[in-house]
Motif scaffolding. Sequence first.
Motif, PDB file in Angstrom:
ATOM      1  N   ALA A 179       0.833  -1.204   0.000  1.00 31.70           N
ATOM      2  CA  ALA A 179       0.000   0.000   0.000  1.00 31.70           C
ATOM      3  C   ALA A 179       0.866   1.252   0.000  1.00 31.70           C
ATOM      4  O   ALA A 179       0.555   2.247  -0.679  1.00 31.70           O
ATOM      5  CB  ALA A 179      -0.917  -0.012   1.224  1.00 31.70           C
ATOM      6  N   PHE A 180       1.963   1.208   0.743  1.00 27.02           N
ATOM      7  CA  PHE A 180       2.890   2.352   0.765  1.00 27.02           C
ATOM      8  C   PHE A 180       3.438   2.627  -0.627  1.00 27.02           C
ATOM      9  O   PHE A 180       3.467   3.781  -1.075  1.00 27.02           O
ATOM     10  CB  PHE A 180       4.038   2.067   1.731  1.00 27.02           C
ATOM     11  CG  PHE A 180       5.215   2.993   1.570  1.00 27.02           C
ATOM     12  CD1 PHE A 180       5.203   4.269   2.117  1.00 27.02           C
ATOM     13  CD2 PHE A 180       6.348   2.603   0.849  1.00 27.02           C
ATOM     14  CE1 PHE A 180       6.279   5.130   1.956  1.00 27.02           C
ATOM     15  CE2 PHE A 180       7.426   3.443   0.690  1.00 27.02           C
ATOM     16  CZ  PHE A 180       7.394   4.725   1.252  1.00 27.02           C
ATOM     17  N   PHE A 181       3.869   1.579  -1.334  1.00 26.81           N
ATOM     18  CA  PHE A 181       4.427   1.773  -2.676  1.00 26.81           C
ATOM     19  C   PHE A 181       3.372   2.309  -3.646  1.00 26.81           C
ATOM     20  O   PHE A 181       3.683   3.129  -4.518  1.00 26.81           O
ATOM     21  CB  PHE A 181       5.026   0.471  -3.199  1.00 26.81           C
ATOM     22  CG  PHE A 181       6.361   0.126  -2.601  1.00 26.81           C
ATOM     23  CD1 PHE A 181       7.411   1.033  -2.655  1.00 26.81           C
ATOM     24  CD2 PHE A 181       6.576  -1.095  -1.977  1.00 26.81           C
ATOM     25  CE1 PHE A 181       8.653   0.727  -2.098  1.00 26.81           C
ATOM     26  CE2 PHE A 181       7.812  -1.412  -1.427  1.00 26.81           C
ATOM     27  CZ  PHE A 181       8.847  -0.499  -1.489  1.00 26.81           C
ATOM     28  N   ALA A 182       2.133   1.835  -3.516  1.00 25.22           N
ATOM     29  CA  ALA A 182       1.072   2.357  -4.381  1.00 25.22           C
ATOM     30  C   ALA A 182       0.912   3.856  -4.169  1.00 25.22           C
ATOM     31  O   ALA A 182       0.789   4.627  -5.141  1.00 25.22           O
ATOM     32  CB  ALA A 182      -0.241   1.631  -4.094  1.00 25.22           C
ATOM     33  N   TRP A 183       0.917   4.295  -2.912  1.00 26.07           N
ATOM     34  CA  TRP A 183       0.805   5.730  -2.606  1.00 26.07           C
ATOM     35  C   TRP A 183       2.030   6.470  -3.131  1.00 26.07           C
ATOM     36  O   TRP A 183       1.930   7.550  -3.712  1.00 26.07           O
ATOM     37  CB  TRP A 183       0.646   5.910  -1.103  1.00 26.07           C
ATOM     38  CG  TRP A 183       0.351   7.319  -0.665  1.00 26.07           C
ATOM     39  CD1 TRP A 183       0.106   8.408  -1.470  1.00 26.07           C
ATOM     40  CD2 TRP A 183       0.256   7.791   0.681  1.00 26.07           C
ATOM     41  NE1 TRP A 183      -0.127   9.529  -0.706  1.00 26.07           N
ATOM     42  CE2 TRP A 183      -0.050   9.177   0.615  1.00 26.07           C
ATOM     43  CE3 TRP A 183       0.402   7.193   1.928  1.00 26.07           C
ATOM     44  CZ2 TRP A 183      -0.203   9.958   1.759  1.00 26.07           C
ATOM     45  CZ3 TRP A 183       0.237   7.961   3.071  1.00 26.07           C
ATOM     46  CH2 TRP A 183      -0.068   9.319   2.984  1.00 26.07           C
ATOM     47  N   GLN A 184       3.200   5.886  -2.933  1.00 23.73           N
ATOM     48  CA  GLN A 184       4.433   6.538  -3.369  1.00 23.73           C
ATOM     49  C   GLN A 184       4.426   6.804  -4.880  1.00 23.73           C
ATOM     50  O   GLN A 184       4.718   7.912  -5.332  1.00 23.73           O
ATOM     51  CB  GLN A 184       5.634   5.671  -3.005  1.00 23.73           C
ATOM     52  CG  GLN A 184       6.967   6.275  -3.428  1.00 23.73           C
ATOM     53  CD  GLN A 184       8.127   5.334  -3.164  1.00 23.73           C
ATOM     54  OE1 GLN A 184       8.067   4.149  -3.497  1.00 23.73           O
ATOM     55  NE2 GLN A 184       9.179   5.836  -2.553  1.00 23.73           N
ATOM     56  N   PHE A 185       4.080   5.790  -5.652  1.00 27.94           N
ATOM     57  CA  PHE A 185       4.128   5.968  -7.104  1.00 27.94           C
ATOM     58  C   PHE A 185       2.976   6.836  -7.619  1.00 27.94           C
ATOM     59  O   PHE A 185       3.119   7.493  -8.654  1.00 27.94           O
ATOM     60  CB  PHE A 185       4.182   4.601  -7.795  1.00 27.94           C
ATOM     61  CG  PHE A 185       5.517   3.924  -7.638  1.00 27.94           C
ATOM     62  CD1 PHE A 185       6.623   4.368  -8.336  1.00 27.94           C
ATOM     63  CD2 PHE A 185       5.677   2.865  -6.757  1.00 27.94           C
ATOM     64  CE1 PHE A 185       7.866   3.769  -8.180  1.00 27.94           C
ATOM     65  CE2 PHE A 185       6.912   2.251  -6.585  1.00 27.94           C
ATOM     66  CZ  PHE A 185       8.008   2.714  -7.301  1.00 27.94           C
ATOM     67  N   PHE A 186       1.865   6.847  -6.891  1.00 30.92           N
ATOM     68  CA  PHE A 186       0.814   7.806  -7.253  1.00 30.92           C
ATOM     69  C   PHE A 186       1.303   9.228  -7.005  1.00 30.92           C
ATOM     70  O   PHE A 186       1.015  10.142  -7.777  1.00 30.92           O
ATOM     71  CB  PHE A 186      -0.458   7.522  -6.450  1.00 30.92           C
ATOM     72  CG  PHE A 186      -1.618   8.371  -6.880  1.00 30.92           C
ATOM     73  CD1 PHE A 186      -2.266   8.127  -8.086  1.00 30.92           C
ATOM     74  CD2 PHE A 186      -2.073   9.411  -6.094  1.00 30.92           C
ATOM     75  CE1 PHE A 186      -3.330   8.906  -8.496  1.00 30.92           C
ATOM     76  CE2 PHE A 186      -3.144  10.198  -6.495  1.00 30.92           C
ATOM     77  CZ  PHE A 186      -3.778   9.944  -7.700  1.00 30.92           C
ATOM     78  N   HIS A 187       2.052   9.407  -5.923  1.00 25.81           N
ATOM     79  CA  HIS A 187       2.692  10.701  -5.639  1.00 25.81           C
ATOM     80  C   HIS A 187       3.629  11.089  -6.783  1.00 25.81           C
ATOM     81  O   HIS A 187       3.680  12.260  -7.185  1.00 25.81           O
ATOM     82  CB  HIS A 187       3.450  10.589  -4.313  1.00 25.81           C
ATOM     83  CG  HIS A 187       4.388  11.707  -4.008  1.00 25.81           C
ATOM     84  ND1 HIS A 187       3.968  12.951  -3.589  1.00 25.81           N
ATOM     85  CD2 HIS A 187       5.752  11.774  -4.042  1.00 25.81           C
ATOM     86  CE1 HIS A 187       5.010  13.727  -3.387  1.00 25.81           C
ATOM     87  NE2 HIS A 187       6.106  13.046  -3.654  1.00 25.81           N
ATOM     88  N   PHE A 188       4.357  10.124  -7.324  1.00 22.49           N
ATOM     89  CA  PHE A 188       5.225  10.394  -8.473  1.00 22.49           C
ATOM     90  C   PHE A 188       4.415  10.972  -9.641  1.00 22.49           C
ATOM     91  O   PHE A 188       4.806  11.968 -10.251  1.00 22.49           O
ATOM     92  CB  PHE A 188       5.904   9.103  -8.950  1.00 22.49           C
ATOM     93  CG  PHE A 188       7.031   8.612  -8.084  1.00 22.49           C
ATOM     94  CD1 PHE A 188       7.268   9.123  -6.818  1.00 22.49           C
ATOM     95  CD2 PHE A 188       7.878   7.610  -8.548  1.00 22.49           C
ATOM     96  CE1 PHE A 188       8.309   8.654  -6.032  1.00 22.49           C
ATOM     97  CE2 PHE A 188       8.925   7.142  -7.780  1.00 22.49           C
ATOM     98  CZ  PHE A 188       9.135   7.657  -6.510  1.00 22.49           C
ATOM     99  N   GLN A 189       3.281  10.325  -9.944  1.00 25.63           N
ATOM    100  CA  GLN A 189       2.514  10.773 -11.102  1.00 25.63           C
ATOM    101  C   GLN A 189       1.811  12.098 -10.831  1.00 25.63           C
ATOM    102  O   GLN A 189       1.616  12.897 -11.760  1.00 25.63           O
ATOM    103  CB  GLN A 189       1.506   9.705 -11.530  1.00 25.63           C
ATOM    104  CG  GLN A 189       0.865   9.955 -12.892  1.00 25.63           C
ATOM    105  CD  GLN A 189       1.856   9.869 -14.055  1.00 25.63           C
ATOM    106  OE1 GLN A 189       3.069   9.748 -13.862  1.00 25.63           O
ATOM    107  NE2 GLN A 189       1.351   9.926 -15.280  1.00 25.63           N
ATOM    108  N   LYS A 190       1.453  12.364  -9.598  1.00 27.21           N
ATOM    109  CA  LYS A 190       0.887  13.674  -9.267  1.00 27.21           C
ATOM    110  C   LYS A 190       1.922  14.767  -9.523  1.00 27.21           C
ATOM    111  O   LYS A 190       1.580  15.862  -9.993  1.00 27.21           O
ATOM    112  CB  LYS A 190       0.445  13.701  -7.808  1.00 27.21           C
ATOM    113  CG  LYS A 190      -0.785  12.873  -7.514  1.00 27.21           C
ATOM    114  CD  LYS A 190      -2.048  13.507  -8.063  1.00 27.21           C
ATOM    115  CE  LYS A 190      -2.483  14.712  -7.261  1.00 27.21           C
ATOM    116  NZ  LYS A 190      -3.758  15.269  -7.742  1.00 27.21           N
TER     117      LYS A 190
END
Length: 342
Positions: A118-129
Amino acid sequence: MAALEPARSASRAHVAGTVPRDAWLCVTLLLTLGSLFGAALAAPPAGEGAGAALGGLLFLGSSVHVASSAWFGTVPEVRRFMAAHRGRYVAAPLALVGVMALLGAVVPAGPFALLLLAFFAWQFFHFQKQNLGLAALACAAYGAGPLRRGERLALTASGVLGILGLLCRPALLSLGGSVPRAAAVFPFAAGLFAVAVGYGAVQLLRRRPEERPWQVGALYGTALGFFLPVFLFDSPYAAVAGLTMAHGFQYLVMMGLVAGGGSAERIPRLISLAVLVNLALILGLLLNLASHLHGGGPAARALYGAYLGAVMAHFVGDAGLWRLRDAFPRAFLRERLPYLLR
């Protein structure tokens, strides 16, 4: 001759704004594409760790970039803004660090791996934001108007589908033996990712030529295809390291411009940059040390959990401090980066 002075002044102002704007764009594109392609070329063979050069670049693109956001706390007007929004900038970061430290200490490694997913999903969504924000900034800097709804949708969808591709192959995140794979879903994620990229290209081409200068097209296209390595490579370094470095270097460029920008005299701006560099390196070293403690005892794992919480706090803080639709971030960044935000 006196009548020519306003025109000359306007021309000088235009040139003074054009040069740093184009420099920002070129450096951002070079670092992003260089990271994505360079990581693929420099990826070590399966089973081997990163060499010194690649490891150093990953350190800069991960721990150092997260730590650099501490610089905002040294700016009086930003501190006042944070104090007026304590929920986001004080309570949430402290809660994230505390809760993750507790979970790191008490949750066994197997279940904790699901939290990491779940942390990695949030992290990479942060990348795309961040990619979306850079594309929007390029539109503003080059007078192309705001990103349109379809363009934003395509960028968000390509990022979400890239993340889905990563979650289908947890070995790319070094979680191969800890969480279930969803290999059957991966081809569908790849196909939908291609659709999202194609849709985004069509949306951009719907603009009139004068509304899509090549600079905007280049940065938008880079953001649109950012997660392509996930679908091309089996090596974690080739598929994921480039994403991490590209994101971190994009951020460090922006932080350097903000810290060294504004109307202050040259010496205060140099001091501000020196503070940024020192905070980023010193705190980055501490974060990097904590990031390797996941295999230790409860105390070490608590520090590892606190590290994850600090990275999450960076996500939360950045989501507010770089949100250009809000009055304070827009005014603060316009004062620091007038050649990007008109």
